[in-house]
Design a protein around this motif. Structure first.
Motif, PDB file in Angstrom:
ATOM      1  N   ALA A  56       4.113   8.935  -3.679  1.00 60.88           N
ATOM      2  CA  ALA A  56       5.571   8.870  -3.538  1.00 60.88           C
ATOM      3  C   ALA A  56       6.048   7.426  -3.574  1.00 60.88           C
ATOM      4  CB  ALA A  56       6.001   9.538  -2.229  1.00 60.88           C
ATOM      5  N   GLY A  57       5.326   6.545  -2.888  1.00 55.83           N
ATOM      6  CA  GLY A  57       5.695   5.133  -2.891  1.00 55.83           C
ATOM      7  C   GLY A  57       5.623   4.519  -4.277  1.00 55.83           C
ATOM      8  N   ALA A  58       4.590   4.877  -5.038  1.00 49.25           N
ATOM      9  CA  ALA A  58       4.449   4.350  -6.393  1.00 49.25           C
ATOM     10  C   ALA A  58       5.585   4.821  -7.297  1.00 49.25           C
ATOM     11  CB  ALA A  58       3.098   4.771  -6.977  1.00 49.25           C
TER      12      ALA A  58
ATOM     13  N   ALA B  98       4.347   8.563   5.657  1.00 48.32           N
ATOM     14  CA  ALA B  98       5.051   7.287   5.816  1.00 48.32           C
ATOM     15  C   ALA B  98       4.067   6.126   5.828  1.00 48.32           C
ATOM     16  CB  ALA B  98       5.875   7.302   7.105  1.00 48.32           C
ATOM     17  N   ALA B  99       2.915   6.314   6.476  1.00 41.76           N
ATOM     18  CA  ALA B  99       1.888   5.274   6.488  1.00 41.76           C
ATOM     19  C   ALA B  99       1.357   5.023   5.080  1.00 41.76           C
ATOM     20  CB  ALA B  99       0.750   5.676   7.427  1.00 41.76           C
TER      21      ALA B  99
ATOM     22  N   GLY C 206       1.740   1.663   2.876  1.00 38.70           N
ATOM     23  CA  GLY C 206       0.531   1.071   2.318  1.00 38.70           C
ATOM     24  C   GLY C 206       0.663   0.772   0.835  1.00 38.70           C
ATOM     25  N   GLN C 207       1.256   1.695   0.085  1.00 41.78           N
ATOM     26  CA  GLN C 207       1.451   1.481  -1.348  1.00 41.78           C
ATOM     27  C   GLN C 207       2.349   0.284  -1.604  1.00 41.78           C
ATOM     28  OE1 GLN C 207       0.022   3.037  -3.883  1.00 41.78           O
ATOM     29  NE2 GLN C 207       1.140   1.897  -5.449  1.00 41.78           N
TER      30      GLN C 207
ATOM     31  N   PHE D 289      -5.768  -9.068  -2.496  1.00 43.67           N
ATOM     32  CA  PHE D 289      -6.065  -7.650  -2.549  1.00 43.67           C
ATOM     33  C   PHE D 289      -5.573  -7.043  -1.238  1.00 43.67           C
ATOM     34  CE2 PHE D 289      -9.866  -9.458  -0.556  1.00 43.67           C
ATOM     35  CZ  PHE D 289     -10.032  -8.632   0.549  1.00 43.67           C
ATOM     36  N   CYS D 290      -5.310  -5.760  -1.243  1.00 43.02           N
ATOM     37  CA  CYS D 290      -4.921  -5.040  -0.032  1.00 43.02           C
ATOM     38  C   CYS D 290      -5.454  -3.629  -0.192  1.00 43.02           C
ATOM     39  CB  CYS D 290      -3.408  -5.051   0.148  1.00 43.02           C
ATOM     40  SG  CYS D 290      -2.833  -4.253   1.660  1.00 43.02           S
ATOM     41  N   ARG D 291      -6.256  -3.196   0.761  1.00 46.89           N
ATOM     42  CA  ARG D 291      -6.907  -1.897   0.598  1.00 46.89           C
ATOM     43  C   ARG D 291      -7.052  -1.190   1.937  1.00 46.89           C
ATOM     44  NH1 ARG D 291     -12.346  -1.729  -1.582  1.00 46.89           N
ATOM     45  NH2 ARG D 291     -12.435   0.143  -0.327  1.00 46.89           N
TER      46      ARG D 291
END
Length: 252
Positions: free
Chosen positions: A32-34, A186-187, A191-192, A204-206
């Motif tokens: 959804a965020g993407a 929501a988390a 995150g996205q 980077f973020c993972r």
């Protein structure tokens, strides 16, 4: 136009067990965020909810620039960050992204955050919230709560760790059983958004699992009533050759 989400946790490995349902909701949040982030590239606006995304006509002039290349942080010797200090501007950009979530992104008022900071120029190591800073070896504490050795995943060498948690029982009591899934979505959506912001800042973020939840909740300073939902690790990659470009082959 409306895009509806179809959940298929049964397609995940059986090894995920009961976590499969939670992981599916986190991934729904990421998807959804993407969609919300990228809709302006096609002259659209997107508004996400728990079951899908609604698309409306927008303005091509609002389209963001080229998508940044992303890295998972993996290198020849496992997951690790560049040991050189992180510029304070990079930390500032990451925090700013937390405050400027795109319109239409999934949110939940009960979702809370703690940011562990390590090896950043001009910022003391410690735990950060909106209005509280607690100095100390925060990233070491995150490493101690992780289930793998530093040789496999050097968590203590990361520059940032965002810990998300919530009082799930209170949220469910106030809004019903669906609130737990809403918190996970929501988390995932946050995150996205932060993964994109980190990539723009050269990091980077993972996500990472395998934590002792109770120990990490305590280390981050969450109230006893709060439960861990998601952990994101960020830092500059040691090896840039493992990054990948998510840009479309041709501009729309």
């Amino acid at each position: 136009m409306r895009l509806e989400f179809v959940r298929r946790p049964d397609r995940l490995s059986a090894g995920y067990g009961q976590f499969a349902d939670a992981l599916t909701e986190l991934e729904v949040g990421h998807v959804a965020g993407a969609l919300v982030e990228n809709a302006p590239r096609f002259g659209l606006r997107a508004f996400a909810d728990g079951d899908g995304v609604t698309l409306e006509p927008g303005d091509f002039r609002a389209a963001p620039g080229k998508l940044p290349k992303r890295s998972s942080g993996l290198g020849p010797r496992g997951l690790a960050a560049d040991p050189r200090p992180l510029p304070i501007e990079t930390l500032t950009a990451f925090v700013k992204a937390m405050e400027q979530i795109p319109e239409g992104t999934l949110k939940h008022p009960a979702l809370q955050h703690r940011l562990a900071v390590h090896n950043v120029v001009g910022a003391r190591d410690g735990w950060y919230t909106v209005d509280v800073r607690r100095a100390g070896p925060a990233m070491e504490a995150v490493q101690d709560c992780h289930g793998h050795s530093r040789a496999v995943m050097d968590v203590s060498g990361m520059n940032l760790a965002l810990i998300m948690a919530a009082d799930v029982s209170a949220a469910v009591e106030a809004g019903g059983e669906g609130e737990y899934s809403a918190l996970l979505r929501a988390a995932g959506a946050l995150g996205q958004h932060l993964c994109t912001a980190a990539a723009k800042a050269g990091m980077f973020c993972r996500p990472l699992r395998s934590f002792d939840d109770t120990a990490l909740e305590a280390a981050a300073g969450f109230p006893l009533s709060h439960s861990l939902l998601y952990v994101l690790l960020a830092g500059r990659p040691k090896v840039t050759g493992f990054s990948y470009d998510l840009s479309p082959l041709e501009a729309p």
